[in-house]
Motif scaffolding. Sequence first.
Motif, PDB file in Angstrom:
ATOM      1  N   ARG A   1      10.826 -90.072  69.144  1.00  0.00           N
ATOM      2  CA  ARG A   1       9.696 -89.363  68.547  1.00  0.00           C
ATOM      3  C   ARG A   1      10.136 -88.368  67.485  1.00  0.00           C
ATOM      4  NH1 ARG A   1       5.459 -88.006  73.365  1.00  0.00           N
ATOM      5  NH2 ARG A   1       4.687 -90.110  73.593  1.00  0.00           N
ATOM      6  N   HIS A   2      11.174 -87.592  67.737  1.00  0.00           N
ATOM      7  CA  HIS A   2      11.631 -86.550  66.823  1.00  0.00           C
ATOM      8  C   HIS A   2      13.128 -86.714  66.561  1.00  0.00           C
ATOM      9  CE1 HIS A   2       7.808 -84.651  67.552  1.00  0.00           C
ATOM     10  NE2 HIS A   2       8.039 -84.689  68.846  1.00  0.00           N
ATOM     11  N   PRO A   3      13.497 -87.660  65.725  1.00  0.00           N
ATOM     12  CA  PRO A   3      14.932 -87.924  65.575  1.00  0.00           C
ATOM     13  C   PRO A   3      15.719 -86.830  64.860  1.00  0.00           C
ATOM     14  CG  PRO A   3      13.676 -89.292  64.070  1.00  0.00           C
ATOM     15  CD  PRO A   3      12.689 -88.572  64.943  1.00  0.00           C
TER      16      PRO A   3
ATOM     17  N   PHE B   1      13.768-100.529  83.074  1.00  0.00           N
ATOM     18  CA  PHE B   1      13.364-100.504  81.670  1.00  0.00           C
ATOM     19  C   PHE B   1      12.456 -99.321  81.363  1.00  0.00           C
ATOM     20  CE2 PHE B   1      14.197-105.215  81.997  1.00  0.00           C
ATOM     21  CZ  PHE B   1      15.425-105.123  81.383  1.00  0.00           C
ATOM     22  N   THR B   2      11.563 -98.961  82.290  1.00  0.00           N
ATOM     23  CA  THR B   2      10.724 -97.788  82.036  1.00  0.00           C
ATOM     24  C   THR B   2      11.558 -96.521  82.053  1.00  0.00           C
ATOM     25  OG1 THR B   2      10.106 -97.653  84.377  1.00  0.00           O
ATOM     26  CG2 THR B   2       8.596 -98.818  82.898  1.00  0.00           C
ATOM     27  N   GLY B   3      12.570 -96.455  82.915  1.00  0.00           N
ATOM     28  CA  GLY B   3      13.453 -95.294  82.931  1.00  0.00           C
ATOM     29  C   GLY B   3      14.236 -95.154  81.640  1.00  0.00           C
ATOM     30  N   LEU B   4      14.737 -96.267  81.129  1.00  0.00           N
ATOM     31  CA  LEU B   4      15.453 -96.226  79.849  1.00  0.00           C
ATOM     32  C   LEU B   4      14.514 -95.851  78.702  1.00  0.00           C
ATOM     33  CD1 LEU B   4      17.726 -99.366  80.227  1.00  0.00           C
ATOM     34  CD2 LEU B   4      18.419 -96.963  80.295  1.00  0.00           C
ATOM     35  N   TYR B   5      13.288 -96.373  78.742  1.00  0.00           N
ATOM     36  CA  TYR B   5      12.314 -96.029  77.708  1.00  0.00           C
ATOM     37  C   TYR B   5      11.969 -94.546  77.767  1.00  0.00           C
ATOM     38  CZ  TYR B   5       7.847 -95.778  75.279  1.00  0.00           C
ATOM     39  OH  TYR B   5       6.831 -95.421  74.450  1.00  0.00           O
ATOM     40  N   LEU B   6      11.734 -94.022  78.971  1.00  0.00           N
ATOM     41  CA  LEU B   6      11.388 -92.609  79.106  1.00  0.00           C
ATOM     42  C   LEU B   6      12.556 -91.713  78.702  1.00  0.00           C
ATOM     43  CD1 LEU B   6       9.349 -92.698  82.422  1.00  0.00           C
ATOM     44  CD2 LEU B   6       8.474 -92.336  80.107  1.00  0.00           C
ATOM     45  N   PHE B   7      13.778 -92.170  78.950  1.00  0.00           N
ATOM     46  CA  PHE B   7      14.944 -91.409  78.532  1.00  0.00           C
ATOM     47  C   PHE B   7      15.037 -91.347  77.004  1.00  0.00           C
ATOM     48  CE2 PHE B   7      19.422 -91.275  77.249  1.00  0.00           C
ATOM     49  CZ  PHE B   7      19.786 -90.064  77.813  1.00  0.00           C
ATOM     50  N   ALA B   8      14.761 -92.457  76.343  1.00  0.00           N
ATOM     51  CA  ALA B   8      14.904 -92.520  74.882  1.00  0.00           C
ATOM     52  C   ALA B   8      13.689 -91.980  74.144  1.00  0.00           C
ATOM     53  CB  ALA B   8      15.152 -93.968  74.464  1.00  0.00           C
TER      54      ALA B   8
ATOM     55  N   ALA C   1       3.589 -95.132  76.804  1.00  0.00           N
ATOM     56  CA  ALA C   1       4.315 -94.018  77.422  1.00  0.00           C
ATOM     57  C   ALA C   1       3.654 -93.603  78.732  1.00  0.00           C
ATOM     58  CB  ALA C   1       4.382 -92.838  76.461  1.00  0.00           C
ATOM     59  N   ARG C   2       2.335 -93.547  78.750  1.00  0.00           N
ATOM     60  CA  ARG C   2       1.627 -93.156  79.977  1.00  0.00           C
ATOM     61  C   ARG C   2       1.805 -94.211  81.074  1.00  0.00           C
ATOM     62  NH1 ARG C   2      -3.273 -89.789  81.071  1.00  0.00           N
ATOM     63  NH2 ARG C   2      -4.096 -90.603  83.024  1.00  0.00           N
ATOM     64  N   PHE C   3       1.661 -95.490  80.708  1.00  0.00           N
ATOM     65  CA  PHE C   3       1.868 -96.567  81.678  1.00  0.00           C
ATOM     66  C   PHE C   3       3.301 -96.530  82.207  1.00  0.00           C
ATOM     67  CE2 PHE C   3       3.468-100.859  82.485  1.00  0.00           C
ATOM     68  CZ  PHE C   3       2.688-101.188  83.586  1.00  0.00           C
ATOM     69  N   SER C   4       4.269 -96.339  81.336  1.00  0.00           N
ATOM     70  CA  SER C   4       5.669 -96.300  81.760  1.00  0.00           C
ATOM     71  C   SER C   4       5.912 -95.146  82.720  1.00  0.00           C
ATOM     72  CB  SER C   4       6.585 -96.153  80.556  1.00  0.00           C
ATOM     73  OG  SER C   4       6.486 -97.269  79.725  1.00  0.00           O
ATOM     74  N   ARG C   5       5.361 -93.996  82.399  1.00  0.00           N
ATOM     75  CA  ARG C   5       5.569 -92.816  83.243  1.00  0.00           C
ATOM     76  C   ARG C   5       4.930 -93.008  84.616  1.00  0.00           C
ATOM     77  NH1 ARG C   5       4.297 -89.535  79.634  1.00  0.00           N
ATOM     78  NH2 ARG C   5       6.410 -89.100  78.966  1.00  0.00           N
TER      79      ARG C   5
END
Length: 81
Positions: A68-70, A56-63, A4-8
């Motif tokens: 985490r808390h479904p 892909f990082t944008g889609l990951y950060l969006f999801a 998450a940190r690398f993606s951000r």
Amino acid sequence: MSLARFSRQSHRGLSIVFTLTVALNFAWRAAAQDEPPAWMTYAPLPPLPPLFLQLFTGLYLFALPYLRHPHADGADRRQAS
């Protein structure tokens, strides 16, 4: 470093570079009467792997909040009504 940190951090850096190249392209077109050089016009496009990384990082950060808390928000809403 977590995913998450690398993606951000990578998404933020790539977004800044991409935004600056697009803004420079528009500024050149507004200020100059002639077309900007080809290297400036297509500057955001040739490095396609970084753009795919940004996608892909944008889609990951969006999801990420949903992954985490479904069910945390859904349970609270059902009890309140």
